[in-house]
Design a protein around this motif. Structure first.
Motif, mmCIF file in Angstrom:
data_model
loop_
_atom_site.group_PDB
_atom_site.id
_atom_site.type_symbol
_atom_site.label_atom_id
_atom_site.label_comp_id
_atom_site.label_asym_id
_atom_site.label_seq_id
_atom_site.Cartn_x
_atom_site.Cartn_y
_atom_site.Cartn_z
ATOM 1 N N ALA A 1 -34.727 11.276 31.197
ATOM 2 C CA ALA A 1 -33.753 11.880 32.109
ATOM 3 C C ALA A 1 -34.116 13.319 32.518
ATOM 4 O O ALA A 1 -33.342 13.975 33.195
ATOM 5 C CB ALA A 1 -32.338 11.836 31.548
ATOM 6 N N ALA B 1 -27.209 14.990 35.824
ATOM 7 C CA ALA B 1 -26.284 13.839 35.872
ATOM 8 C C ALA B 1 -24.993 14.173 35.146
ATOM 9 O O ALA B 1 -23.919 14.209 35.751
ATOM 10 C CB ALA B 1 -26.958 12.609 35.290
ATOM 11 N N SER B 2 -25.088 14.463 33.850
ATOM 12 C CA SER B 2 -23.861 14.786 33.103
ATOM 13 C C SER B 2 -23.249 16.097 33.584
ATOM 14 O O SER B 2 -22.045 16.299 33.480
ATOM 15 C CB SER B 2 -24.144 14.882 31.606
ATOM 16 O OG SER B 2 -24.589 13.640 31.125
ATOM 17 N N CYS C 1 -22.903 16.935 36.508
ATOM 18 C CA CYS C 1 -22.260 16.684 37.809
ATOM 19 C C CYS C 1 -22.783 17.614 38.902
ATOM 20 O O CYS C 1 -21.999 18.233 39.632
ATOM 21 C CB CYS C 1 -20.739 16.806 37.713
ATOM 22 S SG CYS C 1 -20.006 15.513 36.740
ATOM 23 N N ASP D 1 -16.010 6.004 22.484
ATOM 24 C CA ASP D 1 -15.205 4.801 22.685
ATOM 25 C C ASP D 1 -16.159 3.639 22.933
ATOM 26 O O ASP D 1 -17.326 3.862 23.281
ATOM 27 C CB ASP D 1 -14.284 5.000 23.913
ATOM 28 C CG ASP D 1 -13.090 4.049 23.875
ATOM 29 O OD1 ASP D 1 -13.050 3.146 23.005
ATOM 30 O OD2 ASP D 1 -12.193 4.207 24.720
ATOM 31 N N VAL D 2 -15.662 2.430 22.798
ATOM 32 C CA VAL D 2 -16.512 1.305 23.170
ATOM 33 C C VAL D 2 -16.806 1.423 24.665
ATOM 34 O O VAL D 2 -16.018 1.995 25.419
ATOM 35 C CB VAL D 2 -15.859 -0.069 22.872
ATOM 36 C CG1 VAL D 2 -15.834 -0.309 21.383
ATOM 37 C CG2 VAL D 2 -14.504 -0.191 23.503
ATOM 38 N N GLY D 3 -17.935 0.899 25.058
ATOM 39 C CA GLY D 3 -18.356 1.056 26.452
ATOM 40 C C GLY D 3 -19.451 2.105 26.550
ATOM 41 O O GLY D 3 -20.316 2.023 27.409
ATOM 42 N N TYR D 4 -19.417 3.092 25.638
ATOM 43 C CA TYR D 4 -20.554 4.013 25.551
ATOM 44 C C TYR D 4 -21.672 3.227 24.879
ATOM 45 O O TYR D 4 -21.453 2.668 23.785
ATOM 46 C CB TYR D 4 -20.221 5.231 24.684
ATOM 47 C CG TYR D 4 -19.378 6.273 25.375
ATOM 48 C CD1 TYR D 4 -19.961 7.419 25.893
ATOM 49 C CD2 TYR D 4 -18.004 6.113 25.496
ATOM 50 C CE1 TYR D 4 -19.194 8.368 26.533
ATOM 51 C CE2 TYR D 4 -17.221 7.057 26.138
ATOM 52 C CZ TYR D 4 -17.836 8.191 26.652
ATOM 53 O OH TYR D 4 -17.062 9.122 27.283
ATOM 54 N N TYR E 1 -17.064 -1.584 18.286
ATOM 55 C CA TYR E 1 -15.638 -1.631 17.971
ATOM 56 C C TYR E 1 -15.389 -1.132 16.562
ATOM 57 O O TYR E 1 -14.434 -0.406 16.286
ATOM 58 C CB TYR E 1 -15.091 -3.063 18.118
ATOM 59 C CG TYR E 1 -14.456 -3.259 19.460
ATOM 60 C CD1 TYR E 1 -13.162 -2.824 19.705
ATOM 61 C CD2 TYR E 1 -15.169 -3.815 20.508
ATOM 62 C CE1 TYR E 1 -12.589 -2.952 20.948
ATOM 63 C CE2 TYR E 1 -14.614 -3.947 21.757
ATOM 64 C CZ TYR E 1 -13.325 -3.521 21.979
ATOM 65 O OH TYR E 1 -12.765 -3.635 23.207
ATOM 66 N N ILE F 1 -14.763 2.541 16.027
ATOM 67 C CA ILE F 1 -13.521 3.209 16.453
ATOM 68 C C ILE F 1 -12.275 2.478 15.957
ATOM 69 O O ILE F 1 -11.154 2.805 16.341
ATOM 70 C CB ILE F 1 -13.454 3.344 17.990
ATOM 71 C CG1 ILE F 1 -13.568 1.964 18.656
ATOM 72 C CG2 ILE F 1 -14.523 4.266 18.516
ATOM 73 C CD1 ILE F 1 -12.873 1.906 19.975
ATOM 74 N N MET G 1 -12.727 16.784 34.287
ATOM 75 C CA MET G 1 -12.418 15.971 35.476
ATOM 76 C C MET G 1 -10.973 16.085 35.980
ATOM 77 O O MET G 1 -10.672 15.620 37.063
ATOM 78 C CB MET G 1 -12.662 14.470 35.253
ATOM 79 C CG MET G 1 -13.947 14.128 34.595
ATOM 80 S SD MET G 1 -15.275 14.121 35.796
ATOM 81 C CE MET G 1 -16.628 13.723 34.722
ATOM 82 N N ASN G 2 -10.084 16.607 35.173
ATOM 83 C CA ASN G 2 -8.675 16.627 35.573
ATOM 84 C C ASN G 2 -8.056 17.994 35.328
ATOM 85 O O ASN G 2 -8.606 18.800 34.585
ATOM 86 C CB ASN G 2 -7.889 15.580 34.766
ATOM 87 C CG ASN G 2 -8.240 14.175 35.202
ATOM 88 O OD1 ASN G 2 -8.208 13.851 36.384
ATOM 89 N ND2 ASN G 2 -8.612 13.343 34.251
ATOM 90 N N THR H 1 -14.435 -5.184 25.910
ATOM 91 C CA THR H 1 -14.867 -3.819 26.228
ATOM 92 C C THR H 1 -14.748 -3.578 27.727
ATOM 93 O O THR H 1 -14.329 -2.503 28.168
ATOM 94 C CB THR H 1 -16.334 -3.604 25.780
ATOM 95 O OG1 THR H 1 -16.403 -3.867 24.382
ATOM 96 C CG2 THR H 1 -16.807 -2.202 26.063
ATOM 97 N N THR I 1 -32.295 9.743 35.362
ATOM 98 C CA THR I 1 -33.500 10.311 35.958
ATOM 99 C C THR I 1 -33.393 10.282 37.479
ATOM 100 O O THR I 1 -33.718 11.263 38.158
ATOM 101 C CB THR I 1 -34.736 9.498 35.509
ATOM 102 O OG1 THR I 1 -34.783 9.522 34.080
ATOM 103 C CG2 THR I 1 -36.019 10.081 36.064
#
Ligand SMILES: Cc1ncc(COP(=O)(O)O)c(C=O)c1O
Lengths: 419, 252
Positions: free
Chosen positions: A22, A31-32, A34, A160-163, A168, A171, A209-210, B155, B221
């Motif tokens: 990256a 990216a992170s 923004c 969280d899940v999804g990362y 599961y 968490i 973000m908020n 998920t 990237t």
């Protein structure tokens, strides 16, 4: 007003991606971080001083991100750096630690209201994790309550899940509830009676973000009371706010006393160190937790932290941050208004988040921030920004001049906004 | 649950793609010719898919009420998944006279589709038209898969519940786009770009999209290099992108 160009930054990034996944991984990366659009932003820093950094193309920025918090006294602060250098000449990472760590612990115990002891690590996530383990060790319970939008680091239980990579099972024992809602907290207490080891929270809702939200009246006193009654360890994650709101701790700032309090960011003005402080009653528990790291007790960052805290005390840093933050916010709100925008500044003035009214998509905010960055004012479109001691009135004036120009440009690019 | 999610993706993202295959691929359109066959895929627990082939084209529809002249019954989601892998046969319960179409034409079309969805990278490197078609069909497969994951995967549901209401545009240059409509944690994929998106993911070229969709490039990237741009509500894109990242788990 001249807008910056970044040819060398781009060239270096192309070199970086060949050998670093990256290019710039993590929150400092495009990216992170923004960077929207990416062409508006610099990637690499050549040097920094005070509130400025210069990128590799020689562009100077008034930096309101402050490395996401560590810069509190100004980059390359001469006194802090001198203390670090002096220690460097003696010893840094050694087989037994330097006695300086006792001095830093004494200073923290003396400065931070809820601190009866202090332990050291490197990153914020080290100490939020250590706090979680301590809460479990102290109570023999499993569950941890945290709040929506609260960021505590990158370990699986904090995410969280999804990362990618988070299960599961990681968490299973984490309960996430909305901030500022005591009723839901009470429901969770009833549902998981006797199972909750700790509650971890930032001092206020400073989510990315908020818009940010300060604690509602009575929120902290009720949470404190409920934790005490139910023998739950109350952990304050002061990693981001610590020393910017109150040197005695952000729990003190909001009128309560945490059982454990986590510091990092502003603790040493950019040197790598974090600290966990806490109540006497938790000393046995934390002593039992297995926690250590190769560089946790290195002496150079400890020396820097001592000098940084001393200076913050001498100048009453939080008062100054607030004062600068007020001038910054009031100035920008007025300028936005002159150009027909509603700039919303939420959270604490020492580290506010900027959003625009009538901008559900954040398109306008992203455009305006990009225009500011290209005019040498480094802000963020997704995250709270930070004030630091080195911001002068002249810097604020330059910020305001750029803001006029940037709002004007966004306005021109959006004829649909003229009603 | 894995088989159910996979089966709903196989139906509503992969086989649905026959519609676009017949538009993009002349050989496929020709194979359909002037026949009229409307095949219904009936899989327990999953919305039905009807593929209507006629006039060198195919139209995909979802739901129970659509007309059909051939019904394929599957005993379970797994049964459908095995058919897609070519291991098992469906059970026709209506439209036996179209078995020839199923055996010849449909099998041919499935092969064509696979040649785009599992692309030949050497060919893609030299044949830009092939790369473009492959990218479009892969993008459709992946982006129609996302709502299924958001609906059936545990998920996926959690991620989708964090996506605020609004429209997510996904575009490649000025040539190609589709969008997803998020509403109360449910997602729908629609063709074409939307003028009212709250957020956008913009690939500069088909080459970039091809590389990303086939796992040869990574989005972080590409963002840094300016090949992929993000704009608008980043939290929406963030969770959407995590859903997108789950697609290969089901589409092997
Ligand atoms: C409130 C809070 N807690 C914890 C962390 C994690 O700190 P680190 O990145 O140093 O591990 C951060 C970092 O931004 C933070 O803001």
């Amino acid at each position: 007003m001249q807008r910056y160009q970044y040819p060398k930054n781009r060239e270096l990034f192309e070199r970086a991606v060949k050998v670093i996944p990256a290019g710039i991984p993590g929150h400092l990366g495009p990216a992170s971080g923004c960077f929207i659009p990416v062409s508006a932003y610099p990637f690499f820093c050549e040097k920094a001083e005070g509130t400025y950094f210069w990128d590799v193309d020689g562009n100077r920025f008034i930096d309101y991100m402050c490395a996401y918090g560590p810069n509190i006294l100004g980059y390359n602060h001469p006194d802090v750096d001198a203390a670090a250098r002096a220690q460097m000449e003696k010893a840094n990472c050694t087989t037994v630690p330097a006695p300086l760590m006792i001095e830093l612990a004494e200073l923290l115990v003396d400065t931070v209201d809820s601190a009866d002891w202090a332990m050291f690590a490197k990153n914020g996530g080290d100490v939020t994790n250590l706090a979680m383990l301590t809460a479990r060790a102290a109570t023999g319970r499993k569950k941890i309550v945290k709040f929506v939008g609260g960021y505590h680091g990158v370990l699986p239980w904090m995410l969280d899940v999804g990362y990618p990579g988070v299960l599961y099972e990681d968490i299973e024992n984490i309960i996430t509830i909305p901030f500022n809602n005591v009723e839901i907290f009470k429901q969770v207490l009833a549902e998981h009676h006797g199972d909750i080891a700790g509650v971890i929270s930032t001092p206020y809702d400073h989510q990315a973000m908020n818009e940010n939200h300060l604690p509602a009246d009575g929120f902290w006193s009720e949470v404190r009371q409920l934790c005490s009654t139910n023998e739950i360890v109350l952990i304050l994650d002061d990693v981001r706010c610590g020393f910017r709101l109150d040197l005695r701790g952000s729990d003190y700032h909001y009128g309560f006393r945490a059982d454990l309090i986590c510091f990092c960011k502003a603790l040493a003005n950019g040197y790598s160190i974090s600290a966990l402080c806490g109540d006497e009653s938790l000393r046995p528990a934390i002593s039992s937790v297995f926690a250590t790291g190769s560089y946790w007790l290195s002496a150079v960052p400890i020396a820097a932290a001592i000098r940084c805290i001393e200076i913050m005390r001498e100048i009453d840093a939080p008062q100054i941050m607030k004062h600068i933050g007020d001038k910054f916010a009031d100035g920008l709100i007025n300028i936005a208004d002159e150009h027909g925008f509603e700039l919303r500044v939420t959270g604490e003035r020492a580290m506010p988040i900027l959003t625009l009214g009538d901008d559900e998509s954040n398109f306008l905010l992203q455009e305006w921030v990009a225009e500011m960055v290209m005019r040498g004012i480094f802000l963020a479109n997704h995250h709270n920004i930070f004030m630091n001691y080195a911001v002068s009135d002249e810097d604020l004036e330059q910020t305001f001049a750029a803001a006029h120009d940037a709002f004007e440009t966004v306005r021109k690019n959006h004829p649909e906004m003229y009603r | 649950m894995y088989e159910t999610v996979k089966a709903s993706i196989n139906l509503h993202a992969v086989l649905r793609n026959m519609e676009d295959l017949c538009q993009l691929d002349d050989a496929s359109a020709e194979a359909v010719g002037d026949r009229y066959v409307s095949i219904r895929f009936s899989v327990p627990e999953i919305d039905r898919l009807v593929l209507t082939f006629r006039n060198q084209s195919c139209q995909a529809g979802r739901g129970d009420e659509l007309p059909y002249n051939m019904n394929l019954r599957f005993s379970s989601p797994e049964h459908l998944n095995l058919m897609v892998e070519g291991v098992k046969n469906p059970i026709p319960t209506k439209g036996f006279r179209h078995i020839g179409f199923l055996k010849d034409t449909f099998t041919f079309l499935a092969g064509r589709l696979e040649s785009y969805l599992k692309p030949d990278h050497e060919k893609a490197a030299t044949d830009s038209e092939y790369l473009k078609r492959s990218t479009i069909l892969t993008a459709y497969a992946a982006l129609y898969a996302v709502p299924e994951i958001a609906r059936y995967d545990e998920t996926g549901r959690k991620l989708a519940s964090k996506i605020e209401d609004g429209i997510i545009n996904v575009t490649v240059g000025d040539d190609f786009g589709l969008h997803l409509i998020a509403e109360k944690g449910r997602l729908r994929t629609m063709k074409g770009r939307s003028a009212n998106a709250r957020t956008a993911m913009m690939f500069d070229t088909f080459e970039t999209a091809f590389g990303l969709l086939n796992g040869k490039l990574d989005s972080y990237t590409c963002i840094g290099l300016g090949l992929l741009a993000i704009r608008g509500r980043v939290s929406m894109i963030d969770n959407f992108n995590k859903l997108l990242g789950m697609v290969p788990h089901y589409l092997s």
